[in-house]
Design a protein around this motif. Sequence first.
Motif, PDB file in Angstrom:
ATOM      1  N   ARG A  11     -23.100 -35.290 -24.900  1.00  0.00           N
ATOM      2  CA  ARG A  11     -23.928 -36.476 -25.116  1.00  0.00           C
ATOM      3  C   ARG A  11     -23.061 -37.657 -25.559  1.00  0.00           C
ATOM      4  O   ARG A  11     -22.022 -37.488 -26.200  1.00  0.00           O
ATOM      5  N   ILE A  37     -27.893 -39.947 -26.814  1.00  0.00           N
ATOM      6  CA  ILE A  37     -28.664 -39.875 -28.053  1.00  0.00           C
ATOM      7  C   ILE A  37     -28.753 -41.306 -28.565  1.00  0.00           C
ATOM      8  O   ILE A  37     -27.735 -41.911 -28.911  1.00  0.00           O
ATOM      9  N   GLU A  62     -32.182 -38.746 -25.531  1.00  0.00           N
ATOM     10  CA  GLU A  62     -32.871 -38.319 -26.749  1.00  0.00           C
ATOM     11  C   GLU A  62     -33.050 -39.520 -27.680  1.00  0.00           C
ATOM     12  O   GLU A  62     -32.151 -40.350 -27.818  1.00  0.00           O
ATOM     13  N   ARG A  64     -33.577 -40.839 -31.467  1.00  0.00           N
ATOM     14  CA  ARG A  64     -33.423 -40.450 -32.869  1.00  0.00           C
ATOM     15  C   ARG A  64     -33.680 -41.643 -33.773  1.00  0.00           C
ATOM     16  O   ARG A  64     -32.758 -42.389 -34.120  1.00  0.00           O
TER      17      ARG A  64
END
Length: 266
Positions: A11, A37, A62, A64
Amino acid sequence: MSLPAPTPRNRAVVTGASSGIGAALAEGLAARGHSLILVARREERLRELAERLTERYRVQAEVRPCDLADREERAKLAADLASRDIAVLCNNAGFATYGPLSALTPERERLQVELDVVAVHELTLAVLPGMLERRAGAILVTGSTAGNQPGPNNTTYAASKAFANTFAESLHAELAGTGVCCTLLAPGPVRTEFTRAADVPALDRLVPGPLWVSAEQAARQAIAGMARGRRRVVPGPFAKVQTAGGQYTPRWITARLLRTAYGRLT
């Protein structure tokens, strides 16, 4: 090449990804096939960006949500990243304040140091051992030309970016021959939401319009610099002039000039 190839497992992490240079970095890395991310406080914006990048580039993204100025939230993120295969870390999140230090809010100044300094340090420490073990990794630190000289009436930010600049360039030299590289992005004026976050509308008028660069320009040059293993990337001719001025102009002169310029902003 110092930018590791994307894999289904690894990532690229981008902090401050909800807008500006961070969002542009995320898009540039996704265009190269990196799954992401995305880290920032504004979850809704992150999700919109993740959906767009996933659809356009067929990568995983993703989300976060994390306030990197909060020690507990930051610690959880760092622990997670330490356990992951992180190929790229873009330490990009940050903000600035302007005005006499004695007149500014102490808590906001502390948060600025937590975000602009401590978060950069801690996230780098979290991912670096794994990168060294894999002998592959790229770290980007968004510093600033503001870190090249004293910045009266911009004191905490100038000091924070002096840390970022020196940290990135020191780490670059330290990592020679390891397969891991650290690159400093040291921009001057960039068209982002930065001035709005600083709550200093006059900052936009301090530098003539043609001397600004776009977030996309800064991100494009930063990613190219990481790919080539460069020590420092300074996007735009005005930022290069600022860099040279910070290196060769006596500091008492730059301090006096900036004290006057920034003193007019508030």
